[in-house]
Design a protein around this motif. Structure first.
Motif, short mmCIF file in Angstrom:
data_model
loop_
_atom_site.label_atom_id
_atom_site.label_comp_id
_atom_site.label_asym_id
_atom_site.label_seq_id
_atom_site.Cartn_x
_atom_site.Cartn_y
_atom_site.Cartn_z
N SER A 13 54.86 93.78 78.98
CA SER A 13 55.74 93.29 80.26
C SER A 13 54.09 93.51 81.00
O SER A 13 53.88 94.01 81.40
CB SER A 13 56.74 93.14 80.42
OG SER A 13 57.05 92.81 81.10
N LEU A 49 57.18 90.80 77.07
CA LEU A 49 58.37 90.45 78.31
C LEU A 49 57.99 89.84 79.45
O LEU A 49 58.49 90.27 80.01
CB LEU A 49 59.14 91.89 78.25
CG LEU A 49 60.18 92.65 77.19
CD1 LEU A 49 59.18 92.78 76.44
CD2 LEU A 49 61.20 93.50 77.72
N TYR A 85 57.36 88.58 69.17
CA TYR A 85 58.06 87.74 69.84
C TYR A 85 57.58 87.62 71.48
O TYR A 85 57.25 88.84 72.43
CB TYR A 85 59.63 88.46 69.35
CG TYR A 85 60.29 88.59 68.04
CD1 TYR A 85 60.53 87.64 67.91
CD2 TYR A 85 59.02 90.12 68.08
CE1 TYR A 85 60.72 88.24 66.50
CE2 TYR A 85 60.22 90.39 66.28
CZ TYR A 85 60.52 88.95 66.00
OH TYR A 85 60.95 89.91 64.39
N TYR A 86 58.03 86.35 72.50
CA TYR A 86 57.86 86.28 73.14
C TYR A 86 58.88 86.29 74.50
O TYR A 86 59.84 85.18 73.48
CB TYR A 86 56.84 85.54 73.76
CG TYR A 86 56.01 86.02 75.10
CD1 TYR A 86 54.67 86.05 75.39
CD2 TYR A 86 56.74 84.79 76.16
CE1 TYR A 86 54.46 86.11 76.80
CE2 TYR A 86 56.17 84.93 77.45
CZ TYR A 86 54.89 85.28 77.73
OH TYR A 86 54.34 86.25 78.89
N PHE A 87 58.81 86.50 74.90
CA PHE A 87 60.18 86.32 76.59
C PHE A 87 59.62 85.63 77.88
O PHE A 87 58.89 85.80 78.66
CB PHE A 87 60.79 87.23 76.85
CG PHE A 87 62.05 88.59 75.42
CD1 PHE A 87 63.19 87.91 75.65
CD2 PHE A 87 61.12 89.26 74.49
CE1 PHE A 87 63.89 88.41 73.95
CE2 PHE A 87 61.78 89.59 73.31
CZ PHE A 87 63.49 89.75 73.59
N PHE A 108 61.36 82.89 74.24
CA PHE A 108 62.68 83.06 74.19
C PHE A 108 63.27 83.57 75.82
O PHE A 108 62.61 83.52 76.14
CB PHE A 108 63.80 85.14 74.27
CG PHE A 108 63.77 84.46 72.89
CD1 PHE A 108 64.60 84.28 71.06
CD2 PHE A 108 62.65 86.00 71.53
CE1 PHE A 108 64.58 84.69 69.80
CE2 PHE A 108 62.53 86.46 70.54
CZ PHE A 108 63.53 85.58 69.45
N HIS A 109 63.89 82.42 76.23
CA HIS A 109 64.80 81.82 77.44
C HIS A 109 65.70 82.87 78.18
O HIS A 109 65.61 83.42 79.42
CB HIS A 109 64.45 80.61 77.89
CG HIS A 109 63.43 79.88 77.70
ND1 HIS A 109 62.29 79.54 78.59
CD2 HIS A 109 62.98 79.81 76.53
CE1 HIS A 109 61.85 78.76 77.84
NE2 HIS A 109 61.50 78.20 76.60
N LYS A 110 66.07 83.65 77.54
CA LYS A 110 67.30 84.90 78.27
C LYS A 110 67.02 86.07 77.03
O LYS A 110 66.53 85.64 75.64
CB LYS A 110 69.05 83.96 77.23
CG LYS A 110 68.43 83.03 78.38
CD LYS A 110 70.45 82.65 77.95
CE LYS A 110 70.78 81.18 79.10
NZ LYS A 110 71.82 80.52 78.79
N PRO A 111 67.89 87.26 77.86
CA PRO A 111 67.66 88.15 76.75
C PRO A 111 67.77 88.35 75.44
O PRO A 111 69.52 87.33 75.40
CB PRO A 111 68.22 88.90 78.02
CG PRO A 111 68.35 88.83 79.45
CD PRO A 111 68.54 87.16 78.76
N GLN A 112 67.73 88.73 74.63
CA GLN A 112 68.29 88.38 73.24
C GLN A 112 68.27 90.56 72.68
O GLN A 112 68.13 91.63 72.69
CB GLN A 112 67.46 88.57 72.23
CG GLN A 112 66.46 86.95 72.95
CD GLN A 112 68.04 85.60 72.59
OE1 GLN A 112 69.06 85.91 71.51
NE2 GLN A 112 68.12 84.83 73.66
N GLY A 124 64.72 91.64 77.60
CA GLY A 124 64.63 90.49 77.73
C GLY A 124 63.20 90.26 79.26
O GLY A 124 62.98 91.99 79.67
N HIS A 125 62.98 88.96 79.88
CA HIS A 125 62.06 89.65 81.46
C HIS A 125 63.05 90.64 82.09
O HIS A 125 62.34 91.46 82.78
CB HIS A 125 61.07 89.01 81.49
CG HIS A 125 60.22 88.53 82.85
ND1 HIS A 125 59.20 89.37 83.10
CD2 HIS A 125 60.26 88.50 84.26
CE1 HIS A 125 58.75 89.59 83.60
NE2 HIS A 125 59.88 88.50 84.84
#
Length: 256
Positions: A13, A49, A85-87, A108-112, A124-125
């Motif tokens: 990240s 992340l 995978y990209y957050f 992804f725009h939200k935690p998964q 998530g970020h």
């Protein structure tokens, strides 16, 4: 996701490529690409992340210039069959299909929630989570509003990118950057967020970025909060070997 024996899952990240200038961030980019070359040898998957770039905005037919080595390496990795995978982070909120279409990387725009072997991960970020930081949370709602993005899209890319890069560095509220000193568990918003999530459901690991501070904090006997640090000061990353998650530091083979 099953992690085969001998394979690992990697997490990274906060590279902020392009900051403070493209020239000064170039050595960091080369080091990150060297890390990607290293981990692809035994990677079952790679999670990025957020804040890979210090600014990213996708116009309909234009993306920010540069970062060719990073983007090419990611394409090579996904073409080889390794999932990435990209957050999105607070510096690259405005992704809109480029990574999916050109690099085959889900965004992804939200935690998964992910299950890796028997371990459950919330990933998530990390920006805007937990109590506090109300000014940034309000600002984020403005940035992610479809009308705001539509209006910004009408700025010429030369102006839009230059303006965003300036604000990214100069405005602490807009950038969402927090104090990079450890504030204590009671004052770490992501720690508080994780503890509240544990009241609803069990997770073995919470993995976030955003804080630019490598952290491993036991929340209870079974759950751990991991912050990945960054690729500006620490060059740290997460490694899950199928049963255990650890933080590690990357050094180039010939570095002292």
């Amino acid at each position: 996701m099953e992690v085969p024996k001998g394979k690992k899952v990697y997490f990274s990240s906060d590279n902020h490529l392009g900051a403070p200038t493209k020239e000064l961030s170039f050595p960091r980019e080369k080091k990150f690409v060297a890390w990607l070359d290293t981990v692809k040898q035994d990677a079952a998957a790679i999670f990025l992340l957020g804040d890979l770039f210090d600014f990213w905005f996708e116009y309909k037919t234009v993306v920010p210039k540069g970062f060719t080595r990073t983007l090419g390496k990611l394409a090579e990795i996904t073409d080889s069959g390794i999932p990435v995978y990209y957050f999105v982070g607070n510096h690259d909120l405005w992704m809109n299909g480029y990574f999916e279409e050109e690099l085959n990387i889900p965004v992804f725009h939200k935690p998964q929630l992910f299950q890796l072997n028997q371990a459950t991960f919330l990933i998530g970020h990390g920006d805007g989570l937990g109590p506090g930081d109300k000014g940034y949370k309000r600002m984020k709602k403005v940035f992610t509003n479809p009308v705001s993005k539509w209006l910004y899209n009408w700025l010429h890319p030369d102006l839009g990118v230059k303006l965003a890069q300036y604000l990214s560095v100069k405005n602490k509220m807009i950038s969402g950057v927090e104090d990079t000193k450890f504030l204590g568990e009671d004052n770490e918003w992501l720690v508080q967020y994780c503890k509240r999530k544990l009241e609803q459901q069990h997770y073995d690991y919470f993995v976030f970025g955003h804080r630019h501070l490598p952290l491993e904090i036991s929340l209870n006997q079974q759950s751990t909060y991991v912050n990945l640090g960054d690729w500006i000061t620490y060059f740290t990353y997460g490694e899950f070997n199928g049963s255990t998650m650890t933080l590690k530091k990357f050094d180039l083979p010939n570095s002292k």
